[in-house]
Design an enzyme around this catalytic site. Structure first.
Site, mmCIF file in Angstrom:
data_model
loop_
_atom_site.group_PDB
_atom_site.id
_atom_site.type_symbol
_atom_site.label_atom_id
_atom_site.label_comp_id
_atom_site.label_asym_id
_atom_site.label_seq_id
_atom_site.Cartn_x
_atom_site.Cartn_y
_atom_site.Cartn_z
ATOM 1 N N TYR A 145 -8.154 14.051 -2.094
ATOM 2 C CA TYR A 145 -6.865 13.362 -1.964
ATOM 3 C C TYR A 145 -6.840 12.215 -2.960
ATOM 4 O O TYR A 145 -7.796 11.443 -3.040
ATOM 5 C CB TYR A 145 -6.683 12.815 -0.546
ATOM 6 C CG TYR A 145 -5.397 12.045 -0.319
ATOM 7 C CD1 TYR A 145 -5.405 10.650 -0.206
ATOM 8 C CD2 TYR A 145 -4.170 12.700 -0.223
ATOM 9 C CE1 TYR A 145 -4.242 9.941 0.006
ATOM 10 C CE2 TYR A 145 -2.987 11.987 -0.008
ATOM 11 C CZ TYR A 145 -3.029 10.608 0.104
ATOM 12 O OH TYR A 145 -1.866 9.906 0.313
ATOM 13 N N ASP A 240 -11.862 9.448 -9.490
ATOM 14 C CA ASP A 240 -11.059 8.691 -8.525
ATOM 15 C C ASP A 240 -12.039 8.021 -7.559
ATOM 16 O O ASP A 240 -12.501 8.639 -6.609
ATOM 17 C CB ASP A 240 -10.097 9.624 -7.780
ATOM 18 C CG ASP A 240 -9.326 8.870 -6.715
ATOM 19 O OD1 ASP A 240 -8.425 9.482 -6.097
ATOM 20 O OD2 ASP A 240 -9.618 7.680 -6.475
ATOM 21 N N LYS A 268 -8.402 -0.144 -2.919
ATOM 22 C CA LYS A 268 -9.019 -0.607 -1.674
ATOM 23 C C LYS A 268 -9.823 -1.891 -1.858
ATOM 24 O O LYS A 268 -9.269 -2.983 -1.889
ATOM 25 C CB LYS A 268 -9.859 0.530 -1.071
ATOM 26 C CG LYS A 268 -8.987 1.744 -0.657
ATOM 27 C CD LYS A 268 -9.801 2.842 -0.037
ATOM 28 C CE LYS A 268 -9.007 4.114 0.101
ATOM 29 N NZ LYS A 268 -8.166 4.149 1.297
HETATM 30 C C1 LIG Z 1 -9.830 8.754 -3.038
HETATM 31 C C2 LIG Z 1 -8.446 8.207 -2.833
HETATM 32 N N1 LIG Z 1 -7.607 8.123 -3.894
HETATM 33 C C3 LIG Z 1 -6.356 7.641 -3.750
HETATM 34 C C4 LIG Z 1 -5.886 7.233 -2.514
HETATM 35 C C5 LIG Z 1 -4.473 6.711 -2.426
HETATM 36 O O1 LIG Z 1 -4.506 5.304 -2.344
HETATM 37 P P1 LIG Z 1 -3.226 4.560 -1.706
HETATM 38 O O2 LIG Z 1 -2.001 4.998 -2.496
HETATM 39 O O3 LIG Z 1 -3.169 4.950 -0.248
HETATM 40 O O4 LIG Z 1 -3.561 3.074 -1.932
HETATM 41 C C6 LIG Z 1 -6.722 7.282 -1.384
HETATM 42 C C7 LIG Z 1 -6.186 6.824 -0.046
HETATM 43 N N2 LIG Z 1 -7.057 6.992 1.075
HETATM 44 C C8 LIG Z 1 -6.406 7.132 2.351
HETATM 45 C C9 LIG Z 1 -7.490 7.370 3.415
HETATM 46 N N3 LIG Z 1 -8.102 8.617 3.253
HETATM 47 C C10 LIG Z 1 -5.573 5.942 2.676
HETATM 48 C C11 LIG Z 1 -5.127 5.860 4.120
HETATM 49 C C12 LIG Z 1 -3.695 6.263 4.270
HETATM 50 O O5 LIG Z 1 -3.245 7.233 3.616
HETATM 51 O O6 LIG Z 1 -3.022 5.585 5.074
HETATM 52 C C13 LIG Z 1 -8.019 7.790 -1.548
HETATM 53 O O7 LIG Z 1 -8.870 7.886 -0.487
#
Ligand SMILES: Cc1ncc(COP(=O)(O)O)c(CN[C@@H](CN)CCC(=O)O)c1O
Length: 434
Positions: A145, A240, A268
């Site tokens: 993801y 990523d 994060k």
């Molecule tokens: C490896 C990786 N790459 C990109 C993203 C996206 O980041 P954001 O757009 O949510 O800041 C994420 C976002 N992680 C999720 C949890 N698995 C965020 C939690 C959510 O979607 O509310 C990620 O894990």
């Protein structure tokens, strides 16, 4: 039985106002058939809901809270920054300070652009890769993801895996056709894709330590293969590290596995709980980004001074040199995480429950499966009913875990040995119910 009355009422009200009552799907607890606690505040390793329940928190806002919630040094710096104004939309010194701090830990990021979310970081990195190479296709891995930009909402992990919607409506066939998806950790599939389409591939984007199909580690040599084949075909390799950055090791997966990507996405932790993410890498590539080059990308609140402050203070804490002879911050977290996962594994053995524990530095996870989990297929085959029982039994005992087996858990500097012992004991009780 947990008293969640106020949260339940708040959730009913929220569902009238926001889709599913939340601003991000995984928070809805839909996959574990219970209402989510509404949080009132958090401090250190603890989170408190509006019904007065207190939990030991291993979600840490899905990764950012590596120094714990409301860390005094971060809070104080934020209060002072807020008094100087919250946003100027103009260059500031602190943006350069945070950039330099990140580069100390990620030397592959010769030039860096701050953005506001991991989604923006990966979306921008892909646009840049396409602009730099002149090619259209990208390769991503099933179950990884990278946020919710159209090109990447194809066979994605995290909430999409949780809700069983690997492909989202609204992504056009024209977009999806340029995204090639193959299984993670499948050496032959990766080589085959490049043998067939290598000349058309702009970039490969990968979670070098995958955290969105549960925690899945790269097989030995896998990241080296990605590096070798992308180089041979003139495609860019994008790591990523939004989740595994600063966690798989202080320098992320690229340091832990000694594989240097062309571009890295972070998020994060570099915001310390405020909206910050970044992409960066080779200077010759990054200098294609506007206004230095033609690849456009922008953001009203990119480099926001408060967000930069929270990120910089957090990184100062985790990169501070340890006392002589003492392990550094990152090593301490890894040791504590190891203690936790080994303790839980022992409790599973005593309860006669088949449980796989995974760890990468200060990130960890569990699968109720007797098969080694190496990709999305084996992750999805794990026993999700057992996971639900486990999750609820842990929440009942005041242990706050991610409400999906397709997520990862996080240790912080605020978790004490006593709290880890308490978590292990709670796991013993919960596993007897599985
Ligand atoms: C490896 C990786 N790459 C990109 C993203 C996206 O980041 P954001 O757009 O949510 O800041 C994420 C976002 N992680 C999720 C949890 N698995 C965020 C939690 C959510 O979607 O509310 C990620 O894990």
């Amino acid at each position: 039985m947990l008293n969640l009355e106020k949260s339940a009422a708040a959730f009913e009200e929220a569902k009238k106002l926001m889709p599913g009552g939340v601003n991000s799907p995984v928070r809805s607890y839909r996959s574990v058939d219970c209402n989510p606690p509404f949080i009132a505040r958090a401090e250190g390793s603890h989170i408190f809901d509006i019904d007065g329940n207190e939990y030991i928190d291993y979600v840490g806002s899905w990764g950012p809270m590596v120094v714990g919630h409301a860390h005094p040094q971060v809070v104080k710096a934020l209060q002072e920054a807020a008094a100087r104004g919250t946003s100027y939309g103009a260059p500031t010194l602190i943006e350069s300070q945070l950039a330099k701090k990140v580069m100390e830990v990620y030397p592959s990021m010769e030039v860096i652009r701050m953005v506001n979310s991991g989604t923006e970081a990966t979306m921008s990195a892909l646009r840049l890769a396409r602009g730099y190479t002149g090619r259209n296709k990208i390769v991503k891995f099933i179950g990884c993801y990278h946020g919710h930009s159209d090109s990447l909402l194809v066979k994605a992990g995290s909430g999409m895996a949780t809700f069983g919607v690997p492909d989202s409506p609204g992504v056009t066939p024209g977009t999806a056709q340029d995204t090639i998806t193959i299984p993670y950790n499948d050496f032959e599939a990766f080589k085959a894709v490049f043998a067939e389409q290598g000349a058309e591939i702009a970039a490969v984007i990968v979670e070098p330590v995958a955290g969105n199909m549960g925690l899945v580690l790269p097989k030995p040599g896998y990241l080296d293969l990605l590096r070798k084949v992308t180089t041979e075909h003139g495609a860019l390799l994008i790591f990523d590290e939004v989740m595994c950055g600063f966690r798989a090791s202080l320098g992320g997966a690229q340091a832990a596995y000694a594989v240097k990507p062309d571009l890295t996405c972070l998020g994060k932790i570099i915001g310390g709980g405020l909206p910050v993410a970044a992409y960066g890498g080779r200077r010759d590539i990054m200098e294609k980004v506007s206004p230095a080059g033609p690849v456009y990308q922008a953001g009203t609140l990119s480099g926001n001074p408060l967000a930069m402050t929270a990120g910089l203070e957090t990184l100062k804490i985790i990169t501070a040199p340890p006392e002589p002879g003492e392990p550094d911050y990152s090593r301490v977290l890894t040791i504590r995480t190891k203690k936790l996962v080994l303790g839980v594994a022992q409790k599973a053995k005593e309860a006669g429950v088949t449980l796989q524990v995974q760890q990468a530095g200060s990130m960890f996870g569990f699968f109720f499966s007797d098969k080694e989990v190496t990709d999305y297929e084996t992750s999805a085959a794990a026993d999700q009913e057992a996971f639900k029982v486990w999750f609820k039994a842990m929440l009942e005992q005041g242990i706050y875990l991610a409400p999906s087996q397709f997520e990862t858990l996080f240790m912080s500097g605020a978790h004490t040995d006593e709290e880890i012992d308490r978590t292990i004991e709670a796991a013993g009780v919960a596993l007897k119910k599985v």
